[in-house]
Design an enzyme around this catalytic site. Sequence first.
Site, PDB file in Angstrom:
ATOM      1  N   LYS A  85     -36.085-112.963  -5.550  1.00 18.47           N
ATOM      2  CA  LYS A  85     -36.260-111.519  -5.789  1.00 18.47           C
ATOM      3  C   LYS A  85     -34.954-110.874  -6.236  1.00 18.47           C
ATOM      4  O   LYS A  85     -34.942-110.042  -7.145  1.00 18.47           O
ATOM      5  CB  LYS A  85     -36.752-110.806  -4.520  1.00 18.47           C
ATOM      6  CG  LYS A  85     -38.216-110.974  -4.247  1.00 18.47           C
ATOM      7  CD  LYS A  85     -38.944-109.626  -4.287  1.00 18.47           C
ATOM      8  CE  LYS A  85     -40.429-109.763  -4.053  1.00 18.47           C
ATOM      9  NZ  LYS A  85     -40.758-109.943  -2.639  1.00 18.47           N
ATOM     10  N   LYS A 113     -47.287-118.953 -12.145  1.00 17.16           N
ATOM     11  CA  LYS A 113     -48.426-118.500 -11.323  1.00 17.16           C
ATOM     12  C   LYS A 113     -49.017-117.226 -11.899  1.00 17.16           C
ATOM     13  O   LYS A 113     -48.299-116.420 -12.514  1.00 17.16           O
ATOM     14  CB  LYS A 113     -48.007-118.323  -9.862  1.00 17.16           C
ATOM     15  CG  LYS A 113     -47.224-117.071  -9.548  1.00 17.16           C
ATOM     16  CD  LYS A 113     -47.179-116.858  -8.034  1.00 17.16           C
ATOM     17  CE  LYS A 113     -46.622-115.473  -7.738  1.00 17.16           C
ATOM     18  NZ  LYS A 113     -46.688-115.078  -6.343  1.00 17.16           N
ATOM     19  N   LYS A 153     -49.457-110.219 -12.046  1.00 12.80           N
ATOM     20  CA  LYS A 153     -49.529-108.997 -12.834  1.00 12.80           C
ATOM     21  C   LYS A 153     -48.210-108.747 -13.567  1.00 12.80           C
ATOM     22  O   LYS A 153     -48.192-108.361 -14.733  1.00 12.80           O
ATOM     23  CB  LYS A 153     -49.809-107.857 -11.856  1.00 12.80           C
ATOM     24  CG  LYS A 153     -50.150-106.576 -12.501  1.00 12.80           C
ATOM     25  CD  LYS A 153     -50.595-105.616 -11.419  1.00 12.80           C
ATOM     26  CE  LYS A 153     -50.852-104.273 -12.012  1.00 12.80           C
ATOM     27  NZ  LYS A 153     -51.947-103.596 -11.343  1.00 12.80           N
TER      28      LYS A 153
HETATM   29  P1  AMP Z   1     -49.211-110.348  -4.169  1.00 14.40           P
HETATM   30  O1  AMP Z   1     -49.997-109.467  -5.048  1.00 14.40           O
HETATM   31  O2  AMP Z   1     -48.235-111.229  -4.882  1.00 14.40           O
HETATM   32  O3  AMP Z   1     -48.619-109.612  -2.999  1.00 14.40           O
HETATM   33  O4  AMP Z   1     -50.263-111.387  -3.538  1.00 14.40           O
HETATM   34  C1  AMP Z   1     -51.302-111.036  -2.663  1.00 14.40           C
HETATM   35  C2  AMP Z   1     -51.923-112.322  -2.104  1.00 14.40           C
HETATM   36  O5  AMP Z   1     -52.458-113.125  -3.162  1.00 14.40           O
HETATM   37  C3  AMP Z   1     -50.904-113.212  -1.373  1.00 14.40           C
HETATM   38  O6  AMP Z   1     -51.533-113.818  -0.254  1.00 14.40           O
HETATM   39  C4  AMP Z   1     -50.530-114.231  -2.410  1.00 14.40           C
HETATM   40  O7  AMP Z   1     -50.106-115.430  -1.833  1.00 14.40           O
HETATM   41  C5  AMP Z   1     -51.843-114.402  -3.191  1.00 14.40           C
HETATM   42  N1  AMP Z   1     -51.579-114.761  -4.605  1.00 14.40           N
HETATM   43  C6  AMP Z   1     -50.922-114.000  -5.525  1.00 14.40           C
HETATM   44  N2  AMP Z   1     -50.868-114.630  -6.726  1.00 14.40           N
HETATM   45  C7  AMP Z   1     -51.526-115.814  -6.570  1.00 14.40           C
HETATM   46  C8  AMP Z   1     -51.812-116.910  -7.428  1.00 14.40           C
HETATM   47  N3  AMP Z   1     -51.441-116.919  -8.716  1.00 14.40           N
HETATM   48  N4  AMP Z   1     -52.494-117.970  -6.925  1.00 14.40           N
HETATM   49  C9  AMP Z   1     -52.886-117.976  -5.631  1.00 14.40           C
HETATM   50  N5  AMP Z   1     -52.637-116.969  -4.758  1.00 14.40           N
HETATM   51  C10 AMP Z   1     -51.969-115.895  -5.199  1.00 14.40           C
END
Ligand code: AMP
Length: 331
Positions: A116, A199, A202
């Site tokens: 980060k 991965k 957004k």
């Molecule tokens: P975030 O929006 O990054 O805070 O992610 C919210 C949840 O979705 C968390 O539990 C992440 O681990 C999961 N997550 C986000 N991106 C992915 C991805 N590309 N594949 C699998 N899980 C994801």
Amino acid sequence: MPLKGRVFSGMRPTGRLHLGNYLGALQNWVELQKDYQCIYCAVDVHALTTMKPQEKAELKPNIREMVIDWLAAGVDPQQSIVFVQSHVPEVMVLNTLLSMITPLGWLLRVPTFKEKVRQMEETEETVSYGLVGYPVLMTADIILYKADTVPVGEDQLPHLELAREIVRRFNFWYGETFPEPQGKLTEAPLILGLDGKQKMSKSLDNHVELAASPDETRKRTLTAFTDPQRLRRSDPGRPWVCNVYTLHKYFNPAGAQVVYDECTTARRGCVDCKGHLAQAVNTYLAPFRECRREYEANPSLVDAVLADGAHRAAAIARETIREVKERMGLL
Ligand code: AMP
Ligand code: TRP
């Protein structure tokens, strides 16, 4: 049947969710409601760790969009507690108390912290104290409710490792108080984006939103990268390295074998395969999108869910804070 335990999970409110969030976490959130008391939280204070002040007007609409995605996907607010982190300020008290027993070295070593800092073009000198403490606040989220199970994507596992270390230290110093929280992954803990390399996220703009229109879903899916070694339509493909095939497995499980066979024998081209995937995603998500529209048309429903959730969460939180203060000698 007796419940198996208590689940807590949170997501930072960055707006509408994508297919990766669904397959990696949200799907499990819905599923676990059958067997656990579940608590789901829109972590707005965590969002402030990386937010610019000029983005503050987006925070509330982002919470709403995300919570609508949860509800439309099947999170049931009658059964589960759904709330906004800052509405139950006890978490900030616990965060402060836990920060007294957490060595700085543990936090500086977390791989997501280093990443980060790099992404934000900061240094360890200029980065905020809040960002360093991100995993402490996350630990406070979980243990304020004495949750034992935390459904998240793979990227969150280092944070949970740290949460367990903090819990072990607390329990050792002040007496057995909290369960050690365990992560729970789905079968798809890491979904790649349309670029097929990083991965789905957004911020990388390589995603498909759950709430996208069928047309937008199709347009974006058609940009997906497939097997890079398949240059001509007549070349056989390698579905095992192809992200489009992976997504077929989740959104088109009954047809995935046919996709595999036709791809490996060059009977299907990548463009058709992507169109077919878009169709499968649109069919899979049609009930979700329909339900989403109902919540969009009734914003007061979402407000009521969050007010009730905060009320129920606060009752548990107050009790834990009392116990922690007592254990730490403050009461
Ligand atoms: P975030 O929006 O990054 O805070 O992610 C919210 C949840 O979705 C968390 O539990 C992440 O681990 C999961 N997550 C986000 N991106 C992915 C991805 N590309 N594949 C699998 N899980 C994801
Ligand atoms: N760090 C998590 C993410 O970025 C969000 C989060 C905050 C969380 N507190 C939590 C996840 C507690 C699980 C449990 O996705």
